[in-house]
Design a protein around this motif. Structure first.
Motif, PDB file in Angstrom:
ATOM      1  N   MET A 137      -4.950   5.416   9.632  1.00  0.00           N
ATOM      2  CA  MET A 137      -5.657   4.237   9.118  1.00  0.00           C
ATOM      3  C   MET A 137      -5.016   3.758   7.808  1.00  0.00           C
ATOM      4  O   MET A 137      -4.814   2.570   7.600  1.00  0.00           O
ATOM      5  CB  MET A 137      -7.143   4.552   8.865  1.00  0.00           C
ATOM      6  CG  MET A 137      -7.969   4.813  10.097  1.00  0.00           C
ATOM      7  SD  MET A 137      -7.886   3.529  11.336  1.00  0.00           S
ATOM      8  CE  MET A 137      -8.573   2.173  10.458  1.00  0.00           C
ATOM      9  N   ILE A 138      -4.713   4.725   6.942  1.00  0.00           N
ATOM     10  CA  ILE A 138      -4.053   4.370   5.681  1.00  0.00           C
ATOM     11  C   ILE A 138      -2.677   3.764   5.994  1.00  0.00           C
ATOM     12  O   ILE A 138      -2.262   2.778   5.388  1.00  0.00           O
ATOM     13  CB  ILE A 138      -3.929   5.600   4.749  1.00  0.00           C
ATOM     14  CG1 ILE A 138      -5.324   6.124   4.385  1.00  0.00           C
ATOM     15  CG2 ILE A 138      -3.150   5.255   3.486  1.00  0.00           C
ATOM     16  CD1 ILE A 138      -5.333   7.469   3.679  1.00  0.00           C
ATOM     17  N   GLY A 139      -1.999   4.376   6.992  1.00  0.00           N
ATOM     18  CA  GLY A 139      -0.677   3.888   7.406  1.00  0.00           C
ATOM     19  C   GLY A 139      -0.736   2.470   7.964  1.00  0.00           C
ATOM     20  O   GLY A 139       0.167   1.662   7.738  1.00  0.00           O
ATOM     21  N   VAL A 140      -1.811   2.171   8.698  1.00  0.00           N
ATOM     22  CA  VAL A 140      -1.984   0.821   9.245  1.00  0.00           C
ATOM     23  C   VAL A 140      -2.108  -0.178   8.090  1.00  0.00           C
ATOM     24  O   VAL A 140      -1.494  -1.248   8.098  1.00  0.00           O
ATOM     25  CB  VAL A 140      -3.238   0.757  10.159  1.00  0.00           C
ATOM     26  CG1 VAL A 140      -3.622  -0.676  10.476  1.00  0.00           C
ATOM     27  CG2 VAL A 140      -2.990   1.530  11.450  1.00  0.00           C
ATOM     28  N   TYR A 141      -2.877   0.210   7.072  1.00  0.00           N
ATOM     29  CA  TYR A 141      -3.037  -0.669   5.910  1.00  0.00           C
ATOM     30  C   TYR A 141      -1.694  -0.889   5.214  1.00  0.00           C
ATOM     31  O   TYR A 141      -1.318  -2.026   4.905  1.00  0.00           O
ATOM     32  CB  TYR A 141      -4.056  -0.066   4.932  1.00  0.00           C
ATOM     33  CG  TYR A 141      -4.077  -0.794   3.608  1.00  0.00           C
ATOM     34  CD1 TYR A 141      -4.606  -2.077   3.509  1.00  0.00           C
ATOM     35  CD2 TYR A 141      -3.520  -0.219   2.466  1.00  0.00           C
ATOM     36  CE1 TYR A 141      -4.599  -2.762   2.311  1.00  0.00           C
ATOM     37  CE2 TYR A 141      -3.504  -0.892   1.267  1.00  0.00           C
ATOM     38  CZ  TYR A 141      -4.044  -2.165   1.184  1.00  0.00           C
ATOM     39  OH  TYR A 141      -4.022  -2.847   0.000  1.00  0.00           O
ATOM     40  N   ARG A 142      -0.974   0.228   4.987  1.00  0.00           N
ATOM     41  CA  ARG A 142       0.345   0.106   4.340  1.00  0.00           C
ATOM     42  C   ARG A 142       1.267  -0.778   5.191  1.00  0.00           C
ATOM     43  O   ARG A 142       2.033  -1.587   4.677  1.00  0.00           O
ATOM     44  CB  ARG A 142       0.993   1.485   4.164  1.00  0.00           C
ATOM     45  CG  ARG A 142       0.263   2.401   3.231  1.00  0.00           C
ATOM     46  CD  ARG A 142       0.454   1.991   1.789  1.00  0.00           C
ATOM     47  NE  ARG A 142      -0.355   2.822   0.909  1.00  0.00           N
ATOM     48  CZ  ARG A 142      -0.963   2.388  -0.167  1.00  0.00           C
ATOM     49  NH1 ARG A 142      -0.869   1.122  -0.522  1.00  0.00           N
ATOM     50  NH2 ARG A 142      -1.678   3.190  -0.917  1.00  0.00           N
TER      51      ARG A 142
END
Lengths: 239, 381
Positions: free
Chosen positions: B33-38
């Protein structure tokens, strides 16, 4: 007093308050000498375990006094905050089931309390192996409790109770799960330990057949604790 | 001294590892999820970075060309070039279209640019096959994600376009794959109507000037000129909205993906809370399973500190194991996601710290149970 391992004076235990007050022990005044094996016999619900737990500094009495050896530990209130230290240093517990810690092997179960008491691992292991040897299970030292028979586990439990060199052993129905032959063996073993190591042993039992193997009998009748000789108990002279 | 946590974990290693893996998969999803945001933030800036213009000139009072619709005249690029400090300028068009691929349609983002102009939006480093557009018509450069092959013909609007180049990693701010057309082709695709519509407009007296429109003009500056000062100058004389490169990036990240990032942020926070609760429940259950042993230990005289240490160490170990399982899990699956997922070390370190803190919090519930365990429970009768 030198020879006295356990002394209680007017020990009383109530549960609840007001209308729900239940009187369990009304007067327990007795002495148990070092080297004595004492059977604690009474009907279910009479307060045997309650008495055992008060002596073991687990349950707080309502009033009275308790001495463990020369140390007065209770006088209408606990005289020490370190009840757990007293249990660790003065008392060995044996239960109906072996209650070994299942994730520790035999030698670790036996050395746990001595290590907490400050004995080095090497010394604790040496003494534990001697104890296991005494009980004929030295070869099981590295086994997990799950891999031992009931009788072997009970012997490990007794070895654990002795590992901290206690002055008192409190045994709560140690023979309940054993057949009559093994029961006699265990009680004889406790008697031998009591004499050889000068330990006072209180053993809760329902088995009248064990009484002749003991030195005295503690019994509870109408909430009062009686400390009887074997003959007195057999002849029902007091109770 | 015996380490009780080590002994307990060794005794039920399989169960402990499998439980940690379960929590780890949850943490892996948090990492994704954090990776999707990044990935969204990076995607939002890919095109702006590749175009690398100092100044963006768009329709007045708009946040164009990405966050809001914008149309300006084609001659704007010539007039802004007259402003002091402007070095190069170019017109650009942007639009979303559906690309036909194997009988289905795939959403793509078209960038129209003048192949003979001064500013080329295709970063040469991104071209993995073929070349950039060299003709005024009927050539197209697509990103590899769309699956086209070199020299393949693609029918768009009224014409067919030949694939002359394939790029990698080129996406729009919304994460759609990019395709590049010549400015004239792109204008026709965006602004031309059907013959029926043209006839209908003529009968109504409407004159179409759409072919004279683009979505924005961009400019690079001569060295030593401050983009903000030049932007002010253009705004003053041309009555357009003018943004520097950093302002345009801010519009994209703050305005365009603000809601999406908030949504992902909320989801991530919820997942972290859920992970904490799950770890706490697992530790609580594990403590309950051992409550008899704990009561016995307390009865035998084992100090609370030793038992609490066991619970705390097991919880921390579970948190650490779960984190590493999550790390492995996220690295195994992140490439399978259709949009860019960027896994960064600082995020992993931050999550690790959160997991450790969460584990400590989670252990408290087990520790509370240990403290309240009654040693008398060890004795029956």
């Amino acid at each position: 007093m030198d020879n006295i391992a356990i002394k209680t004076q007017n020990l009383v235990k109530h549960f609840g308050k007001g209308d729900t007050l239940v009187e369990v022990i009304n007067d327990a005044t007795f002495e148990i000498k070092k080297g004595e094996l004492v059977a604690l016999i009474a009907p279910s619900g009479a307060g045997k375990t309650t008495l055992l737990m008060m002596i073991g500094c687990v349950l707080t009495p309502t009033s009275g006094q308790i001495w463990l050896g020369e140390e007065k530990v209770y006088d209408n209130k606990w005289l020490t905050k370190e009840k757990r230290r007293i249990r660790r240093e003065k008392i060995g517990f044996i239960f109906q089931a072996h209650y070994l810690i299942p994730f520790l092997n035999v030698i670790e179960n036996v050395t746990l309390i001595p290590q907490i008491n400050g004995v080095s691992l090497k010394e604790a292991k040496k003494e534990a192996l001697e104890l296991l040897d005494y009980f004929g299970i030295k070869d099981k030292a590295n086994e997990m409790p799950a891999n031992l028979s009931g009788g072997q586990n009970q012997r490990v439990a007794i070895a654990r109770a002795l590992a901290n060199k206690p002055e008192i052993i409190l045994a709560d129905e140690p023979t309940a799960a054993l057949d009559s032959k093994r029961s006699v063996d265990v009680v004889k073993m406790l008697k031998k330990i009591a004499i050889e190591q000068s330990v006072a042993v209180i053993m809760v039992t329902h088995d009248e057949a064990m009484v002749p193997l003991c030195d005295r009998v503690l019994t509870i009748k109408d909430k009062k604790v009686y400390n009887l000789s074997i003959d007195e108990y057999k002849n029902k002279t007091v109770v | 001294m015996i380490n009780l946590a080590y002994k307990d974990v060794s005794h039920a290693l399989g169960k402990f590892v499998v439980t940690s893996m379960g929590v780890g998969m949850l943490l892996g999803i948090v990492m994704i999820m954090i990776g999707v945001y990044r990935g969204m933030v990076i995607d939002a800036q890919v095109l702006i970075n590749d175009i690398n213009a100092d100044i963006w000139v768009v329709q007045e009072n708009t946040l164009g060309p990405f966050a809001q619709s914008s149309r300006v005249h084609t001659d704007l690029k010539d007039s802004i070039k007259a402003i002091d400090g402007v070095d190069k300028s170019a017109n650009l068009t942007f639009q979303n279209i559906q690309m036909p691929i194997n009988g289905t349609d795939e959403r793509a983002f078209v960038v129209g640019y003048d192949p003979f102009g001064e500013i080329n939006p295709i970063n040469p480093k991104t071209i993995i096959k073929g070349r950039a557009i060299l003709k005024e018509h009927y050539e197209i450069v697509t990103t590899d994600k769309l699956g086209y092959k070199l020299n393949e013909k693609i029918a768009l609007g009224r014409h067919e376009y030949r694939v002359v180049g394939i790029t990698h990693g080129t996406v729009s701010s919304g994460g759609d794959p990019l395709v590049f057309l010549s400015l004239k082709d792109a204008q026709e695709l965006q602004f031309s109507y059907s013959n029926f519509r043209i006839r209908s407009d003529r009968e109504r007296g409407i004159k179409s000037s759409a072919q004279q429109l683009v979505n924005c003009a961009v400019a690079t500056l001569k060295s030593g000129y401050n983009p903000q000062m030049v932007a002010k100058e253009i705004q003053k004389y041309k009555h357009k909205s003018v943004y520097t490169q950093s302002q345009e990036k801010e519009i994209l990240t703050k305005n365009l993906i603000k809601m999406a990032s908030k949504q992902i942020g909320m989801f991530t926070v919820i997942l972290i809370i859920v992970s904490t609760i799950i770890i706490a429940l697992i530790i609580y259950t594990m403590t309950l399973e051992k409550i008899k042993e704990i009561a016995i230990m307390k009865l035998l005289g084992v100090p609370n500190s030793l038992i609490i240490k066991m619970i705390a160490q097991e919880t921390l170990l579970m948190g650490i194991l779960a984190f590493f399982f999550g790390l492995i899990f996220s690295h195994l699956i992140y490439t399978k996601f259709p949009k860019r997922v960027v896994l960064q070390n600082p995020d992993a370190i931050m999550l690790f710290i959160i997991v450790i803190v969460a584990s400590i919090i989670a252990s408290l519930i087990g520790i509370k149970k240990v403290i309240s365990a009654n040693p008398a429970e060890a004795i029956g009768g």
